[in-house]
Design an enzyme around this catalytic site. Structure first.
Site, short mmCIF file in Angstrom:
data_model
loop_
_atom_site.label_atom_id
_atom_site.label_comp_id
_atom_site.label_asym_id
_atom_site.label_seq_id
_atom_site.Cartn_x
_atom_site.Cartn_y
_atom_site.Cartn_z
N TRP A 1 9.83 23.66 -84.98
CA TRP A 1 10.79 22.81 -85.67
C TRP A 1 10.78 21.51 -84.88
O TRP A 1 11.26 21.47 -83.75
CB TRP A 1 12.17 23.45 -85.67
CG TRP A 1 13.20 22.71 -86.48
CD1 TRP A 1 13.46 22.86 -87.82
CD2 TRP A 1 14.13 21.73 -86.01
NE1 TRP A 1 14.48 22.02 -88.20
CE2 TRP A 1 14.91 21.32 -87.10
CE3 TRP A 1 14.37 21.14 -84.76
CZ2 TRP A 1 15.91 20.37 -87.00
CZ3 TRP A 1 15.37 20.19 -84.65
CH2 TRP A 1 16.14 19.81 -85.77
N GLU B 1 22.12 22.97 -98.59
CA GLU B 1 21.06 23.53 -97.73
C GLU B 1 19.86 24.03 -98.52
O GLU B 1 18.73 23.82 -98.12
CB GLU B 1 21.60 24.70 -96.90
CG GLU B 1 22.45 24.29 -95.73
CD GLU B 1 22.96 25.47 -94.93
OE1 GLU B 1 23.01 25.38 -93.70
OE2 GLU B 1 23.32 26.51 -95.53
C1 G6P Z 1 22.46 25.84 -88.13
C2 G6P Z 1 22.18 26.64 -89.37
C3 G6P Z 1 23.49 26.99 -90.06
C4 G6P Z 1 24.41 27.71 -89.09
C5 G6P Z 1 24.65 26.89 -87.83
C6 G6P Z 1 25.39 27.68 -86.77
O1 G6P Z 1 22.94 24.59 -88.48
O2 G6P Z 1 21.33 25.92 -90.24
O3 G6P Z 1 23.21 27.83 -91.16
O4 G6P Z 1 25.62 27.96 -89.72
O5 G6P Z 1 23.39 26.51 -87.27
O6 G6P Z 1 24.60 28.75 -86.35
P1 G6P Z 1 25.16 29.91 -85.44
O7 G6P Z 1 23.97 30.75 -85.10
O8 G6P Z 1 25.76 29.26 -84.23
O9 G6P Z 1 26.17 30.65 -86.24
#
Ligand code: G6P
Length: 616
Positions: A74, A496
Site C-alpha cells: 500500500w 469506501e
Molecule cells: C482503516 C480502515 C477502516 C477502519 C479503520 C480503523 O481506515 O479502512 O475500515 O475502520 O482503519 O481500523 P481498526 O483496525 O483500528 O479498527
C-alpha cells in the site's frame, strides 16, 4: 497497510509465499513481489497491480526454493510501479528486504548514501534501508554468516527514525530470514521443520497454530528447525508461544460472492460471540473480567474518553450514547489522530477506551500511548488477539469476531457496539440502573441475533433499492442520537466501496446548510425508528420531500406507519432505543454492498484503501 510473509523450511517456498500474500492482500494491493533463494542466487520478481499479476509472473518462470520473503504493498513513498514494489535490494544485489512502515529520515540517509556512490532504482524509503544494511554489511567483513547479516541489520536499524516491520535475506545464507519490528506488526509462525514471519497471524492459520507475536524492538532469526528471538540490542527477550484462536476456514470466503457479504451475514454469530459468557441474568449485569478494574474503581469514574479511527470511532460514538444513557456517565469521543496531538484538558478519574479491530492502527496506538504517558489507564476493545494495542493497553475487552478480511469493516462495528452495550450495562448496574432495567437490556441483547437474521432476509429487497439509486452522484444519511453515528457509518460504507459521495448528519442539521444539497437526484437515507425522536425525524423527512429529494426511510416494524411519505421503506425489527443502532447499521451495510455490486466495484479491495493503517 502492506503485508509481509516470509518462509524457511522444507517445502517449496513460492506457493506458500503467494498463498500467504493472498491472505494478506487486504492490507494493501497496489503491487506485490517476492525474493527467494535459489541455487543460482536470489530470484526477485515484482509486479504492479494485484497479487494475481505476481502469481502469473511466477508461474511463467517457476524456480525451486525453500526460503524467501514477500510483500503486498500500500504505497506511501512512490507510486505503485514494478520498480517501487518490494522486495528491494542493496547496492550489491545480495541482500533483499521487504518493509512495512515508514522510514522518516530516508531523505538524509539517501543523500549520504548517494554521496558514497549508491545508486537507487526506486522512489521508496525501503530501498534506502536495504542499501544501508548493505553498506554496514560491507564494513563488517571481520564477521561472517548469520552474525554478519544480523550485525548489519541491527546497525542499519539503529540509524533509522520511523516505523518498520521487516524481513531480510542474503543470497549466501539460504534458509535464513531475519525479521525485526518497531511499530509495524510481525508474527512468527512455528512448525517443527519450518518457520514463518507474517504481518498477521490469520495468514499463518493454514500452516501452523503456534505463533509468537513480536514486540517493538524484537529481532528474530528464523531457520527451518529453530528461531532465535532477541531484542535489537542483542539480548535475549521473553516471549510466549500462543495458540491461534481461529481455524483457517474462518478466513475463507466460502460460497459468498465477497468477504464483505460473508461478514455481513456472519453478524448474528458475531453478536453471540461478543456476548458469550459475559451476561449474568441473576444479577442483571455483564462480566468483563479483562477490564482489570474493581467495581469500586468503575463506580468512581467521572469520565470516559473513547478513541478510534473510521468505523471503530463510529462504534465508539454509539457506545457514548449507550453508556451515557444506561450509566449516566459522561463519555467523550475523539479521532485517535486528533487526540494524540491536542492539548486535551484531562481530569483524574478519566478512563480511556481505544477501539480497534486490527489492534494495529498507528493513530490509535499513538493515542493509547499518549493517554498512558499522561498517566491515565487506557483499555482496548480489539479483535486481534496479541495485537500491539491489545498488548500495550491496561486491559480491555476482546471482540471475538473472528478474522475480518473485507476492507470495509462490517461485523467489527456490530461487535464493538455489542461490547459497548455490555459495558453500558455493567457501568449502569454499578450506578443507578435497576435490576429490572438491566434485565430488560439483557433480554433485548439476546434477541438481537434473530433480529439481524430478519434484516438479512431482506437483502434482495435492499438490492433492488440499491440498483435504483446506484447512478446517483451523492447520497446523504441522516440519524439522531445513537443513530447519528450509524448515519456516519452508512455514509462511510457507501464512500469506501461504491465511491459515491456520501455524508452523514444528525437529521436536525439538515436545515443548517446541508438542505442546499437536496434535489431530485440526491437520495437521502433517513434513519427513523419508532423511538423518542420519531416525529422529529419525520419532520426532516418531509423537509427533504418538500424539496423533491428521494428518500429511503429506514424504520422499525409496528408503531405509526408514515413510511408512505418516503420513496422507499426498509422495515426492520424494533429493540430498545439503546440497542437500536446495532440493528440499524445492517441495512446500510447491505445498501452500500449492493450499490457497489451494481456499479461493478472491487468490493473487498476498494481503491486506495487498506484495512489496517499502520502508518500515520
Ligand atoms: C482503516 C480502515 C477502516 C477502519 C479503520 C480503523 O481506515 O479502512 O475500515 O475502520 O482503519 O481500523 P481498526 O483496525 O483500528 O479498527
Amino acid at each position: 497497510m502492506c503485508g509481509i510473509i516470509a518462509y524457511v523450511g522444507d517445502r517449496e517456498a513460492q506457493p506458500i509465499l503467494l498463498d500467504g500474500l493472498s491472505r494478506l492482500e487486504y492490507r494493501g494491493y497496489d503491487s506485490a513481489g517476492l525474493a527467494v533463494h535459489t541455487a543460482g542466487g536470489l530470484r526477485v520478481q515484482k509486479k504492479a497491480g494485484r497479487i494475481a499479476a505476481l502469481s502469473a509472473a511466477v508461474a511463467r518462470q517457476p524456480v525451486s526454493s525453500t526460503s524467501g520473503i514477500s510483500h503486498t504493498r500500500w504505497a506511501t513513498h512512490g507510486e505503485p510501479t514494478d520498480a517501487n514494489a518490494h522486495p528491494h535490494l542493496d547496492q550489491s544485489g545480495n541482500i533483499a528486504l521487504v518493509h512495512n512502515g515508514v522510514i522518516e529520515n530516508f531523505h538524509e540517509l539517501k543523500q549520504a548514501l548517494t554521496l558514497q556512490g549508491h545508486v537507487f532504482h526506486s522512489a521508496t524509503d525501503t530501498e534506502v534501508l536495504a542499501h544501508l544494511i548493505g553498506e554496514h554489511y560491507e564494513k563488517l567483513a571481520t564477521l561472517s554468516g548469520v552474525a554478519r547479516l544480523s550485525a548489519a541489520v541491527r546497525a542499519a536499524l539503529g540509524e533509522v527514525d520511523g516505523t518498520y516491520g521487516i524481513a531480510v535475506i542474503h543470497r549466501d545464507l539460504p534458509n535464513v530470514v531475519i525479521g525485526a519490528r518497531r511499530g509495524s506488526p510481525l508474527v512468527v509462525g512455528i512448525g517443527a521443520t519450518e518457520k514463518f514471519l507474517s504481518s498477521d497471524a490469520a495468514a499463518l492459520a493454514p500452516y501452523t497454530q503456534k505463533v509468537v507475536y513480536l514486540k517493538d524492538f524484537d529481532f528474530v532469526t528464523l531457520q527451518p528447525g529453530q528461531f532465535d528471538l532477541q531484542n535489537l540490542g542483542g539480548r535475549d527477550t521473553d516471549y510466549e508461544i500462543k495458540e491461534l484462536d481461529f481455524k483457517p476456514e474462518a478466513a475463507e470466503q466460502g460460497a459468498f460472492a465477497h468477504f464483505m457479504l460473508k461478514e455481513i451475514f456472519e453478524q448474528p454469530e458475531t453478536i453471540r460471540n461478543a456476548m458469550r459468557g459475559r451476561v449474568d441474568k441473576d444479577t442483571a449485569t455483564a462480566h468483563l473480567g479483562g477490564l482489570n478494574l474493581t467495581g469500586e474503581q468503575l463506580r468512581d469514574l467521572r469520565r470516559i474518553i473513547v478513541l478510534g479511527c473510521g468505523t471503530a470511532l463510529y462504534a465508539g460514538m454509539v457506545g457514548k450514547h449507550m453508556i451515557e444513557n444506561a450509566a449516566l456517565l459522561p463519555v467523550e469521543t475523539d479521532f485517535s489522530s486528533e487526540f494524540r496531538y491536542r492539548n486535551t484538558p484531562l481530569e483524574n478519574d478519566t478512563l480511556f477506551f481505544v477501539v480497534s479491530q486490527s489492534g494495529e492502527t498507528a493513530d490509535t496506538l499513538g493515542a493509547l500511548r499518549e493517554a498512558q504517558r499522561k498517566g491515565h489507564r487506557a483499555l482496548g476493545i480489539c479483535n486481534n488477539v496479541g495485537s500491539t494495542i491489545a498488548r500495550e493497553s491496561d486491559g480491555g475487552v476482546y471482540m471475538h469476531a473472528g478474522p475480518e478480511i473485507g476492507v470495509a469493516a462490517t461485523k467489527s462495528f456490530i461487535s464493538q457496539a455489542t461490547v459497548f452495550a455490555l459495558l453500558a450495562l455493567k457501568l449502569g448496574r454499578l450506578r443507578h440502573l435497576s435490576a429490572s432495567a438491566g434485565g430488560e437490556i439483557i433480554e433485548a441483547l439476546e434477541k438481537l441475533p434473530a433480529q439481524v437474521e430478519v434484516i438479512l432476509q431482506q437483502s434482495d429487497a435492499i438490492k433492488n433499492i440499491a440498483e435504483k439509486y446506484a447512478d446517483s452522484r451523492s447520497m446523504l444519511f441522516f440519524g439522531r442520537l445513537g443513530n447519528y453515528p450509524v448515519a456516519l457509518e452508512g455514509a462511510l460504507k457507501m464512500k469506501e466501496i461504491s465511491y459515491l459521495h456520501a455524508e452523514g448528519y444528525p437529521s436536525s442539521e439538515l436545515k443548517h446548510g446541508v438542505i442546499a444539497l437536496i434535489d431530485k437526484k440526491t437520495p437521502s437515507v433517513v434513519i427513523a425508528p419508532h423511538d423518542s425522536l420519531y416525529d422529529k425525524n419525520m419532520n426532516s423527512l418531509q423537509e427533504i420531500k418538500a424539496r423533491c429529494g428521494p428518500v429511503i426511510c429506514l424504520t422499525t416494524c409496528g408503531g405509526r406507519d408514515t413510511g408512505h411519505l418516503a420513496d422507499e421503506v426498509i422495515k426492520i425489527p424494533q429493540t430498545l432505543e439503546l440497542l437500536q443502532p446495532i440493528l440499524n447499521v445492517v441495512p446500510l451495510q447491505l445498501l452500500a454492498y449492493h450499490t457497489a455490486a451494481a456499479l461493478g466495484r472491487d468490493i473487498d479491495k476498494p481503491r486506495n484503501l487498506a484495512k489496517s493503517v499502520t502508518v500515520e
